[in-house]
Structures are given as C-alpha cells and as structure tokens.
Scaffold this motif. Structure first.
Motif, PDB file in Angstrom:
ATOM      1  N   CYS A 204      -6.166  -7.837   7.254  1.00  0.00           N
ATOM      2  CA  CYS A 204      -5.424  -9.013   7.497  1.00  0.00           C
ATOM      3  C   CYS A 204      -6.067 -10.124   6.763  1.00  0.00           C
ATOM      4  O   CYS A 204      -4.710 -11.112   5.191  1.00  0.00           O
ATOM      5  CB  CYS A 204      -5.169  -9.735   9.178  1.00  0.00           C
ATOM      6  SG  CYS A 204      -4.861  -8.250  10.267  1.00  0.00           S
ATOM      7  N   LYS A 205      -7.511  -9.991   6.932  1.00  0.00           N
ATOM      8  CA  LYS A 205      -7.826 -11.946   5.827  1.00  0.00           C
ATOM      9  C   LYS A 205      -7.134 -11.343   4.736  1.00  0.00           C
ATOM     10  O   LYS A 205      -6.986 -12.306   3.568  1.00  0.00           O
ATOM     11  CB  LYS A 205      -9.139 -12.522   6.228  1.00  0.00           C
ATOM     12  CG  LYS A 205      -9.606 -12.477   7.094  1.00  0.00           C
ATOM     13  CD  LYS A 205     -11.321 -13.001   7.308  1.00  0.00           C
ATOM     14  CE  LYS A 205     -11.566 -13.892   6.330  1.00  0.00           C
ATOM     15  NZ  LYS A 205     -12.541 -15.014   6.550  1.00  0.00           N
ATOM     16  N   THR A 206      -7.826 -10.090   4.055  1.00  0.00           N
ATOM     17  CA  THR A 206      -6.696 -10.145   2.234  1.00  0.00           C
ATOM     18  C   THR A 206      -5.670 -10.503   2.268  1.00  0.00           C
ATOM     19  O   THR A 206      -5.124 -10.854   0.857  1.00  0.00           O
ATOM     20  CB  THR A 206      -6.677  -8.316   1.734  1.00  0.00           C
ATOM     21  OG1 THR A 206      -6.006  -7.724   2.889  1.00  0.00           O
ATOM     22  CG2 THR A 206      -8.044  -8.159   1.788  1.00  0.00           C
TER      23      THR A 206
ATOM     24  N   ALA B  43     -11.422  -9.645  -0.678  1.00  0.00           N
ATOM     25  CA  ALA B  43     -11.430 -10.653  -0.595  1.00  0.00           C
ATOM     26  C   ALA B  43     -10.924 -11.604   0.093  1.00  0.00           C
ATOM     27  O   ALA B  43      -9.586 -11.117   0.160  1.00  0.00           O
ATOM     28  CB  ALA B  43     -11.901 -11.198  -2.256  1.00  0.00           C
ATOM     29  N   CYS B  44     -11.780 -12.920   0.625  1.00  0.00           N
ATOM     30  CA  CYS B  44     -10.374 -13.949   1.546  1.00  0.00           C
ATOM     31  C   CYS B  44     -10.342 -15.076   0.424  1.00  0.00           C
ATOM     32  O   CYS B  44     -11.155 -15.294   0.256  1.00  0.00           O
ATOM     33  CB  CYS B  44     -11.115 -14.104   2.760  1.00  0.00           C
ATOM     34  SG  CYS B  44     -10.365 -14.975   4.019  1.00  0.00           S
ATOM     35  N   ARG B  45      -9.321 -15.976   0.491  1.00  0.00           N
ATOM     36  CA  ARG B  45      -9.347 -16.329  -0.756  1.00  0.00           C
ATOM     37  C   ARG B  45      -8.017 -17.789   0.313  1.00  0.00           C
ATOM     38  O   ARG B  45      -7.953 -18.582  -0.700  1.00  0.00           O
ATOM     39  CB  ARG B  45      -7.394 -16.089  -1.771  1.00  0.00           C
ATOM     40  CG  ARG B  45      -7.789 -14.714  -2.998  1.00  0.00           C
ATOM     41  CD  ARG B  45      -8.671 -15.724  -3.655  1.00  0.00           C
ATOM     42  NE  ARG B  45      -7.428 -16.766  -4.892  1.00  0.00           N
ATOM     43  CZ  ARG B  45      -8.155 -17.034  -5.566  1.00  0.00           C
ATOM     44  NH1 ARG B  45     -10.027 -17.704  -5.601  1.00  0.00           N
ATOM     45  NH2 ARG B  45      -7.454 -18.405  -6.301  1.00  0.00           N
ATOM     46  N   CYS B  46      -8.613 -17.502   1.634  1.00  0.00           N
ATOM     47  CA  CYS B  46      -8.283 -19.009   2.275  1.00  0.00           C
ATOM     48  C   CYS B  46      -8.885 -20.080   2.143  1.00  0.00           C
ATOM     49  O   CYS B  46      -9.829 -20.027   1.164  1.00  0.00           O
ATOM     50  CB  CYS B  46      -8.469 -18.460   3.906  1.00  0.00           C
ATOM     51  SG  CYS B  46     -10.205 -18.743   4.615  1.00  0.00           S
ATOM     52  N   ILE B  47      -8.469 -21.030   2.550  1.00  0.00           N
ATOM     53  CA  ILE B  47      -9.383 -22.388   2.096  1.00  0.00           C
ATOM     54  C   ILE B  47     -10.840 -22.358   2.818  1.00  0.00           C
ATOM     55  O   ILE B  47     -11.391 -22.955   1.892  1.00  0.00           O
ATOM     56  CB  ILE B  47      -8.193 -23.788   2.830  1.00  0.00           C
ATOM     57  CG1 ILE B  47      -7.347 -23.695   1.917  1.00  0.00           C
ATOM     58  CG2 ILE B  47      -9.129 -24.610   2.686  1.00  0.00           C
ATOM     59  CD1 ILE B  47      -6.072 -24.420   2.552  1.00  0.00           C
ATOM     60  N   ARG B  48     -10.862 -21.352   3.742  1.00  0.00           N
ATOM     61  CA  ARG B  48     -12.301 -22.028   4.353  1.00  0.00           C
ATOM     62  C   ARG B  48     -13.300 -21.087   3.498  1.00  0.00           C
ATOM     63  O   ARG B  48     -14.205 -21.274   3.102  1.00  0.00           O
ATOM     64  CB  ARG B  48     -12.421 -21.421   5.753  1.00  0.00           C
ATOM     65  CG  ARG B  48     -13.315 -22.369   6.300  1.00  0.00           C
ATOM     66  CD  ARG B  48     -13.764 -21.544   7.593  1.00  0.00           C
ATOM     67  NE  ARG B  48     -14.824 -21.559   8.169  1.00  0.00           N
ATOM     68  CZ  ARG B  48     -15.653 -21.067   8.464  1.00  0.00           C
ATOM     69  NH1 ARG B  48     -16.317 -20.225   8.502  1.00  0.00           N
ATOM     70  NH2 ARG B  48     -16.403 -21.899   9.452  1.00  0.00           N
ATOM     71  N   CYS B  49     -13.123 -20.336   2.943  1.00  0.00           N
ATOM     72  CA  CYS B  49     -13.774 -19.043   2.286  1.00  0.00           C
ATOM     73  C   CYS B  49     -13.867 -20.281   0.984  1.00  0.00           C
ATOM     74  O   CYS B  49     -15.017 -20.040   0.264  1.00  0.00           O
ATOM     75  CB  CYS B  49     -13.037 -17.962   1.904  1.00  0.00           C
ATOM     76  SG  CYS B  49     -13.273 -16.869   3.758  1.00  0.00           S
ATOM     77  N   ARG B  50     -13.540 -21.394   0.431  1.00  0.00           N
ATOM     78  CA  ARG B  50     -13.722 -21.672  -0.683  1.00  0.00           C
ATOM     79  C   ARG B  50     -13.963 -23.099  -1.071  1.00  0.00           C
ATOM     80  O   ARG B  50     -13.850 -23.540  -2.253  1.00  0.00           O
ATOM     81  CB  ARG B  50     -12.126 -21.447  -1.572  1.00  0.00           C
ATOM     82  CG  ARG B  50     -11.632 -19.479  -1.796  1.00  0.00           C
ATOM     83  CD  ARG B  50     -10.220 -20.170  -2.632  1.00  0.00           C
ATOM     84  NE  ARG B  50     -10.481 -20.280  -3.985  1.00  0.00           N
ATOM     85  CZ  ARG B  50      -9.206 -21.793  -3.861  1.00  0.00           C
ATOM     86  NH1 ARG B  50      -8.381 -21.153  -3.739  1.00  0.00           N
ATOM     87  NH2 ARG B  50      -9.586 -22.184  -5.718  1.00  0.00           N
TER      88      ARG B  50
HETATM   89 ZN   LIG Z   1     -10.897 -17.079   3.846  1.00  0.00          ZN
END
Ligand SMILES: [Zn+2]
Ligand code: SF4
Length: 539
Positions: A352-354, A397-404
């Motif tokens: 899901c995170k991808t 990889a997760c490209r969400c805001i929190r991960c970046r």
């Molecule tokens: Zn994320």
C-alpha cells in the motif's frame, strides 16, 4: 541515590542532582555537549553514562536539561537555543516544526454502532482507559484548560519550543457534541495557550494572535455523514483548519458489514465540501475489517488515489484491532473473522505504501493501543519500523511527505529545488508545490486549490485557496533565525509567492488562506486581510 535524597527542586518536582555538590560534574558534561558540532543522541547517552552522579546514578537527559537552565539562571547567562536543541527529550515530537498538543473531549454518546469500536464507561467512545492520551485526559477530568496547559508545560520542560502549537481535539465524533460544549472547549484550550481567560471565543482567538503559545492548527475528528455545509461553516468559525474523518473502507459492502452507518457516497460528498472550504483532510483507513481480505484491501486502498473525489492530504492506516467487548470479538469466536498474521499485514501495508502519492502524509500505521487489550492478531507497536525494514529489503520506497521531511537535518535554503505536483479532484485542481534538498528531502510545501465548482461558503467565491503552508525544521522560537534551519529562512514567503503566481496565471483574481488563529499576523504581513472566516488578498 534515592529520590528522597535529592535536594534540588523545580516546579515542585524532585531532581536527582544537587547543584552545589554536582555543579562541576554537570558543567563538564555540558561542555562536552556543546563542543562537538553534532552530538548524536547515542553519544549523549554514552556521555551521561561516563559521568555518573556520586551515588553511581546516571543523570537522565530531562534532569540535565533542568540543571542547564538552573545554571544559566545562576550565572545570569541566557539559555542557548542550540544547547536546548541538543538536550531536547524526544526531539522528533517537534521535528515537523510545530508542537503537537492532543486533548480529549469528555465521554459522550456517539450515534455510530461500529462493530469494532470499544465503548468503555468513563471514556469517549472508541478510547481505552490505558491508552496514554486517554489516561492523561482522564487525569484532568477531560478539562480542556488543564490538558492544554499541562501538555505545554511538560513539553517546555523537556526542552521543546512550544510557541507554535497544533491542537488536536480527539475523543468521540466532534460534530455530535453540543454546540455550547464545542465553543467552550475550544475557548478553554485557547485560554490555556493565552495564559488568560477570555469571555468569548472571538476574544480568545483575538488574544491568541499575539500570545506566546500561538495556535497554528486546530484539528477535530468527525464522521463523513456529519459533514454538511452548515457544519463546515461552524468548524471554520471555531477556527478549525484540519478535519480527520474515519472512512475506514471505500466499499459499501464492507461498511455495511461493519455497521459504519455511512456510505462511500457520504465520504465523497464530505471530502468535496471540506476541500472546497479549504480544509486539510486526514482520512483514517482500516484494513482487515470484517469481510475484507488482503486482496480486497489492496484494491480498496487503490481507490483512495484512483477516485478523484478522495485523494486525501493525510492518512492514518489503522489495522483493525480486535478489542474486548466488541461485536467483532463475537464474529471471531464464531470463526467468521480472522485477524491477519504479521506477515500478511506487513506485506499488505508495504505494498500500500508504494501507492501513496507525494502530496500525502502518512501520519500513523497503527493506533497506540496497549498490547494487553488486543484479543488476537498483531500486537506490535513498532509496525512502522517493521514495514520500513521490509520495504528496504524489497527495494520499495514510500514517497509520502512524512518519509521525506527534513526533520532535524540542516537545510541550505539556496540549494533547494522546487517541485510541482498537480492532480485533479472532483471539484478542484490541486497544486502541491514543494521545496526539496539535493538529496530529495522536503524542506517545505504549499497546497493550493484551484476550484472549478462553487464553494460551500460564499466568501471563497472566485478565490484560489492556500489550504496549507508548511516549512519543516526544528520548531524555532518566533522571530529567531538559526543557520541551517528551514523555518524563518524566508522559505514560507517564497512558497506563498509561488502559489500566488500560479493562481494568477490560472486566472484567479484573489487568493484566500485558511489561517489558524495564531498565523493571522504572518499572513497579514504578507498582504492578506481578514474576511469573515478566511483571509485573502489579490492574487
Ligand atoms: Zn511514507
Ligand atoms: S463512529 Fe467512531 S466513535 Fe462512533 S462507534 Fe464508530 S468508530 Fe466508534
């Protein structure tokens, strides 16, 4: 040394050290804290172990922090913000740039009958008495003033900047509470931030504009079927800037099986109203509900992004927890419900995170439920880390805001590059403009809505709307500058100008912003003027 043997006190709480006796030792530790350019948390822990107190006791970080403040007061020297940053306890708490303060409303009936939801006497519906936030709230008898003031005091004591506070009002469904209770609750939270009691909500909001603890975001949680045009107006009047909604599933069959009492159409309609009114949206989504399988969950999660009416700004993934005294437990006992095992859940969430687009922030992957309450199923509280490890292993990889987010890293503002992500919803064109570091970490972003449908509130007619402006870095003192930190380095102004230019180029004559009470001065300085519920200026 026992607590009884301690001699120093601050705010009535005992300290383990004695400044007269241990002053030299503490100064030695502080010298080492301030000398290396970037003392990692593990290095600080090592340092404290190397310099125990005379009785052999290791000085906790929170006590070192207190000792530092006391020594500054004794020496007549100002407290150094960089030293405070290095000594801060749980630094990630303010790593997003603001201090989050969560408060719970009093226990109150919810019209919902969700089969997974616990109802415990003396707790707001869906909360358990041993959840940390609920315990804290109960210790203040759910009083908004006490909860807010208490949290601000603790965070300050732990070395955090609390001049910018995002208030999270949690508890049952906000929209079900009586209107006078809602008004009183918000006013008392603001009173606690302002340090003075106002007679009306408007007065409290006015005072907060220049208070030392400014409210830069106000968040409530409600159900999709309770979001109406009138409710949207009222939320804005209360000063709300972000709305969390439990939508749980995007499949009417699953919603009905779990007795959610609303449909996907309600969710789509609520999202449209909230987005057109400029609110930030946080959706809660639950895998492993009754009737779901990993495959249907994967498809369900995909609908969050493929359906233009959804596409939330933030997301909480709450895997269904099997809790005592719920109807779901009866299904489990009968054998017609099965909690996923860890492998199934981890691989589902990793996939899901991808799918998460770069404009969305995943706030949580698990509710903070103490494991003993979980009847069966995954009890891990560190699911996020387990999922991250799995994704790294599988090269995902997760490209969400929190991960970046840049979090604590230094930012060279001149090296930032701008990214623009555009996407459509059923009522707007959304533009997500972000500033990223050379290694692709997010230093800030602005969310701009370009509506092509009539807004629910006439004040926004013909306006492009800034729904969010966020600059990351450690929360800095209002008006202070710190080399390398993203906040207050003009990045917010640059992003705002970019949003204005985009709005102008797209034919909008005005640009409005959903300004929290404590950000109104910021926008006033940038040419925005207060209307009834929003601030706006020519684009
Ligand atoms: Zn994320
Ligand atoms: S709407 Fe929320 S609080 Fe109400 S029963 Fe359902 S899960 Fe519980």
């Amino acid at each position: 040394m026992s607590k009884q043997a301690s001699t120093g006190t601050r705010a009535g709480r005992p300290t383990l050290y004695n400044l007269d006796r241990d002053g030299t030792l503490i100064r030695t530790i502080l010298d080492k804290v301030t000398s290396p350019p970037n003392l990692a948390p593990t290095e600080l822990a090592k340092l404290l172990r190397q310099h125990p107190l005379p009785g052999g006791q290791i000085l906790p970080k929170s006590h070192l922090l207190r000792a530092y403040r006391q020594l500054c007061a004794r020496d007549g020297t100002p407290v150094n913000a960089e030293v405070m940053r290095r000594l801060r306890v749980k630094p990630t708490r303010t790593a997003s740039g603001v201090a989050p303060v969560s408060v719970l409303t009093k226990p109150y009936p919810c019209p919902g009958a969700c089969i997974f939801c616990p109802g415990v006497d003396g707790m707001p519906k869906s909360y358990l008495p041993d959840e940390p936030g609920a315990m804290r709230a109960a210790s203040y008898s759910f009083d908004p003033y006490g909860q807010t003031a208490g949290r601000v005091a603790v965070m300050s004591e732990l070395g955090h900047q609390v001049d910018k506070v995002e208030l999270f009002i949690l508890g049952g469904s906000w929209s079900c509470y009586p209107e006078d209770y809602q008004e009183w609750f918000v006013r008392r939270c603001l009173d606690a931030l302002n340090g003075s009691d106002a007679a009306t909500l408007e007065e409290a909001q006015q005072l907060n504009q220049t208070a030392s603890h400014r409210n830069v975001g106000l968040v409530v949680e409600t159900r999709p079927d309770l979001v109406t045009t009138e409710e949207v107006r009222r939320l804005r009047w209360l000063g709300v800037t972000k709305v969390q909604m439990g939508v749980q599933s995007l499949d009417d069959r699953i919603l009905a099986l779990n007795r959610r009492g609303h449909t996907v159409a309600d969710t789509r309609r609520a999202m449209r109203l909230l987005r057109l009114a400029g609110f930030k949206t946080v959706l809660h989504w639950m895998p492993n509900l009754l009737g779901a399988t990993p495959d249907t969950d994967r498809a369900d999660f995909g609908r969050l992004w493929s359906d233009p009416a959804l596409r939330p700004d933030e997301l909480k993934i709450y895997p269904t927890a099997l809790l005592p005294a719920t109807e779901l437990v009866e299904h489990w006992q009968r054998g017609d419900y099965h909690p996923y095992d860890e492998e199934t859940l981890v691989s589902l969430i990793a996939t899901c995170k991808t799918l998460i687009p770069p404009y969305c922030r995943v706030n949580r992957l698990m509710r903070d439920i103490p494991a003993p309450n979980i009847v069966a199923g995954v009890k891990r509280s560190n699911l996020r880390q387990i999922v991250q490890a799995r994704m790294a292993e599988d090269g995902l990889a997760c490209r969400c805001i929190r991960c970046r987010e840049v979090r604590g890293s230094a930012v060279d503002v001149d090296a930032l590059h701008l990214d623009r992500v555009g996407y459509s919803t059923d009522a707007t064109e959304e533009v997500f403009l972000s500033a990223a570091t050379p290694d692709d970490k997010l230093a800030g972003f602005v969310r701009l809505s370009l509506p092509h449908a009539a807004p629910p509130l006439a004040e926004l007619a013909g306006c492009a709307v800034v729904r969010e402006l966020h600059v990351y870095g450690y929360a800095l003192g209002l008006g202070t500058r710190q080399p390398g930190a993203a906040q207050h380095a003009g990045l917010g102004t640059r992003l705002l100008h970019l949003a204005q230019r985009t709005a102008r180029q797209r034919g909008y004559g005005r640009i409005a912003v959903i300004a929290a009470t404590g950000t109104r001065l910021y926008y006033r300085k940038r040419g925005f003027r207060a209307g009834e519920l929003y601030m706006s200026r020519p684009a």
